[in-house]
Design a protein around this motif. Structure first.
Motif, short mmCIF file in Angstrom:
data_model
loop_
_atom_site.label_atom_id
_atom_site.label_comp_id
_atom_site.label_asym_id
_atom_site.label_seq_id
_atom_site.Cartn_x
_atom_site.Cartn_y
_atom_site.Cartn_z
N ARG A 99 0.84 -1.19 0.00
CA ARG A 99 0.00 0.00 0.00
C ARG A 99 0.87 1.24 0.00
NH1 ARG A 99 -5.34 -0.06 3.25
NH2 ARG A 99 -6.38 -1.66 2.06
N LEU A 100 0.34 2.30 -0.53
CA LEU A 100 1.04 3.57 -0.51
C LEU A 100 0.88 4.23 0.85
CD1 LEU A 100 0.09 5.06 -3.97
CD2 LEU A 100 2.23 4.03 -3.31
N ARG A 101 1.89 4.99 1.24
CA ARG A 101 1.80 5.72 2.50
C ARG A 101 0.87 6.91 2.33
NH1 ARG A 101 7.73 7.28 3.69
NH2 ARG A 101 7.36 8.07 1.62
N LYS A 102 0.25 7.33 3.41
CA LYS A 102 -0.66 8.47 3.35
C LYS A 102 0.09 9.74 2.97
CE LYS A 102 -4.11 6.76 6.52
NZ LYS A 102 -4.83 6.95 7.77
N ALA A 103 1.36 9.85 3.38
CA ALA A 103 2.15 11.04 3.05
C ALA A 103 2.35 11.15 1.53
CB ALA A 103 3.50 10.98 3.75
N ASP A 104 2.52 10.00 0.85
CA ASP A 104 2.66 10.01 -0.61
C ASP A 104 1.39 10.53 -1.28
OD1 ASP A 104 5.22 9.02 -0.57
OD2 ASP A 104 4.59 6.94 -0.80
N LEU A 105 0.25 10.05 -0.79
CA LEU A 105 -1.01 10.41 -1.42
C LEU A 105 -1.43 11.85 -1.12
CD1 LEU A 105 -3.01 7.15 -0.82
CD2 LEU A 105 -1.99 7.94 -2.94
N LEU A 106 -1.21 12.30 0.10
CA LEU A 106 -1.67 13.63 0.47
C LEU A 106 -0.80 14.74 -0.10
CD1 LEU A 106 -2.68 13.01 4.18
CD2 LEU A 106 -4.16 13.21 2.19
N GLY A 107 0.49 14.51 -0.17
CA GLY A 107 1.37 15.59 -0.57
C GLY A 107 1.85 15.56 -2.00
N GLY A 108 1.77 14.41 -2.66
CA GLY A 108 2.46 14.34 -3.93
C GLY A 108 1.67 13.93 -5.14
N VAL A 109 0.36 13.81 -5.06
CA VAL A 109 -0.41 13.36 -6.22
C VAL A 109 -0.59 14.53 -7.19
CG1 VAL A 109 -2.59 12.41 -7.03
CG2 VAL A 109 -1.59 11.57 -4.91
N ARG A 110 -0.18 14.29 -8.42
CA ARG A 110 -0.34 15.27 -9.50
C ARG A 110 -1.00 14.59 -10.69
NH1 ARG A 110 5.85 17.03 -8.92
NH2 ARG A 110 5.94 14.81 -8.66
N THR A 111 -1.41 15.38 -11.65
CA THR A 111 -1.98 14.80 -12.87
C THR A 111 -1.15 15.23 -14.06
OG1 THR A 111 -3.47 16.65 -13.25
CG2 THR A 111 -4.32 14.80 -11.97
N THR A 112 -1.15 14.39 -15.06
CA THR A 112 -0.49 14.73 -16.32
C THR A 112 -1.27 14.08 -17.45
OG1 THR A 112 1.62 14.76 -17.50
CG2 THR A 112 1.07 12.75 -16.35
N ARG A 113 -1.20 14.70 -18.60
CA ARG A 113 -1.84 14.13 -19.78
C ARG A 113 -0.77 13.39 -20.56
NH1 ARG A 113 -4.17 17.05 -24.91
NH2 ARG A 113 -5.59 15.44 -25.64
N VAL A 114 -0.99 12.12 -20.81
CA VAL A 114 -0.01 11.26 -21.46
C VAL A 114 -0.09 11.44 -22.96
CG1 VAL A 114 0.71 8.87 -21.81
CG2 VAL A 114 -0.19 9.59 -19.60
N VAL A 115 1.05 11.65 -23.60
CA VAL A 115 1.14 11.77 -25.05
C VAL A 115 2.21 10.80 -25.52
CG1 VAL A 115 1.62 13.28 -27.00
CG2 VAL A 115 0.44 14.18 -24.99
N LEU A 116 1.84 9.90 -26.42
CA LEU A 116 2.80 8.94 -26.95
C LEU A 116 3.58 9.54 -28.11
CD1 LEU A 116 0.83 5.58 -27.13
CD2 LEU A 116 2.47 6.31 -25.42
N ALA A 117 4.84 9.16 -28.19
CA ALA A 117 5.70 9.54 -29.31
C ALA A 117 6.47 8.30 -29.72
CB ALA A 117 6.66 10.65 -28.90
#
Length: 144
Positions: A69-87
């Motif tokens: 399982r992921l630690r709560k500190a990872d989830l609360l402080g570090g979740v970001r989003t990105t749009r994936v583009v293949l090349a």
């Protein structure tokens, strides 16, 4: 990744069609290194771990399921989003070698990791060239 102007003539005239075949027919619209889906928003932690919404699990940088399982500190402080583009990337960094086994469909993260040594080499060459041009036209280079 966009093709640099000085490298454009190394690529074949049908490069867009060849790239589409690699990205969408062979790789089925997913990164061949980490399995991220093309044009989807992905939650990630910045270190390669990302949320796979289709299977409902976290995956590592190679696309494998995370066991613990992921630690709560990872989830609360570090979740970001990105749009994936293949090349389409050249495995041997030679744009004239367009053999099927030399091409890979990679997301932007995996593509940058794959090209890291080539980017470092080009950066060193650019800095060395600038320093040489400065020595040639402005006298010896002095570091402040």
């Amino acid at each position: 990744m966009p093709i640099r102007r000085e490298h454009r003539y190394f690529y074949p005239i049908d490069w867009p069609q060849l790239s589409d075949v690699i990205r969408f027919h062979r790789a089925q619209g997913r990164c061949e290194a980490c399995n991220r889906p093309h044009l989807q928003r992905v939650f990630h932690l910045g270190d390669g771990r990302w949320w796979d919404a289709e299977s409902g699990c976290w995956r590592d940088g190679q696309g494998r399921r995370l066991r613990g399982r992921l630690r709560k500190a990872d989830l609360l402080g570090g979740v970001r989003t990105t749009r994936v583009v293949l090349a389409t990337a050249h495995r041997d960094h030679d744009p004239s070698n367009n053999a099927n086994e030399n091409l890979a469909a990679l997301c932007q993260r995996c593509h940058m990791l794959h090209d890291r040594t080539e980017h470092q080499r080009r950066r060193w060459f650019t800095l060395f060239r600038r320093k040489a041009m400065g020595d040639l036209f402005r006298g010896p280079y002095t570091a402040n």
